[in-house]
Design a protein around this motif. Structure first.
Motif, PDB file in Angstrom:
ATOM      1  N   GLN A  98      -5.992  -0.585   3.589  1.00  0.00           N
ATOM      2  CA  GLN A  98      -6.167   0.838   3.367  1.00  0.00           C
ATOM      3  C   GLN A  98      -5.416   1.631   4.418  1.00  0.00           C
ATOM      4  N   LEU A 124      -6.529   4.995  -1.758  1.00  0.00           N
ATOM      5  CA  LEU A 124      -5.779   4.197  -0.785  1.00  0.00           C
ATOM      6  C   LEU A 124      -6.212   4.478   0.653  1.00  0.00           C
ATOM      7  N   VAL A 146       0.847  -1.197   0.000  1.00  0.00           N
ATOM      8  CA  VAL A 146       0.000   0.000   0.000  1.00  0.00           C
ATOM      9  C   VAL A 146       0.882   1.246   0.000  1.00  0.00           C
ATOM     10  N   ARG A 177       2.303   1.734  -3.408  1.00  0.00           N
ATOM     11  CA  ARG A 177       1.303   2.292  -4.327  1.00  0.00           C
ATOM     12  C   ARG A 177       1.082   3.783  -4.049  1.00  0.00           C
ATOM     13  N   TRP A 178       1.115   4.160  -2.770  1.00  0.00           N
ATOM     14  CA  TRP A 178       0.970   5.562  -2.392  1.00  0.00           C
ATOM     15  C   TRP A 178       2.114   6.383  -2.994  1.00  0.00           C
TER      16      TRP A 178
END
Length: 147
Positions: free
Chosen positions: A136, A48, A29, A32-33
């Motif tokens: 998340q 996200l 995550v 990806r952020w």
């Protein structure tokens, strides 16, 4: 032969899923952020965050608890100051449970403002939690490095 290949593929996919634990899921995550931030992809970065996330960005003056306000923050930060980059220089993780991981570290943010390049080091913390089947961001805080 086809059944053997199918069985091998199934075991390989099960094995890779079993290897990925909470820490790896949370770090995905954060990765990806970072990619969405660097790409100035407001939609991707906002997706996200959990709908009830707590957010305190570098220039935030209050704790943001509304997804629309998180979007507004990134629209102002990413679309007005391009290109941007974010690098997590060093970090530590703490697996709180099978569904919650804290990732905290030091980062560098770069970009161009008024035609001039800039960079800033900071401290960043992500709390990433599993909500249903998705991981998340439920808490985010970034502050500039003290001088």
């Amino acid at each position: 032969m086809r059944q053997l290949l199918s069985a091998v593929a199934l075991f390989a996919s099960l094995g890779s899923t079993a290897i990925a634990g909470p820490q790896e899921e949370a770090l995905q995550v954060v990765e990806r952020w970072t990619r969405a931030f660097t790409d100035s992809d407001v939609d991707a970065i906002v997706k996200l965050y959990a709908s009830d996330a707590l957010f305190l960005g570098t220039s935030s003056k209050t704790v943001v608890v509304d997804p629309a306000e998180i979007r507004k923050y990134f629209e102002q930060a990413l679309l007005n100051t391009k290109p941007m980059g974010a690098t997590l220089d060093s970090y530590s993780t703490m697996v709180v449970s099978d569904t919650t991981v804290v990732v905290t570290g030091l980062d560098t943010v770069t970009g161009v403002r008024d035609g001039k390049p800039f960079g800033g080091n900071g401290r960043v913390t992500f709390v990433v939690a599993k909500r249903g089947s998705d991981w998340q961001i439920v808490h985010f805080h970034r502050s500039a490095m003290p001088r």
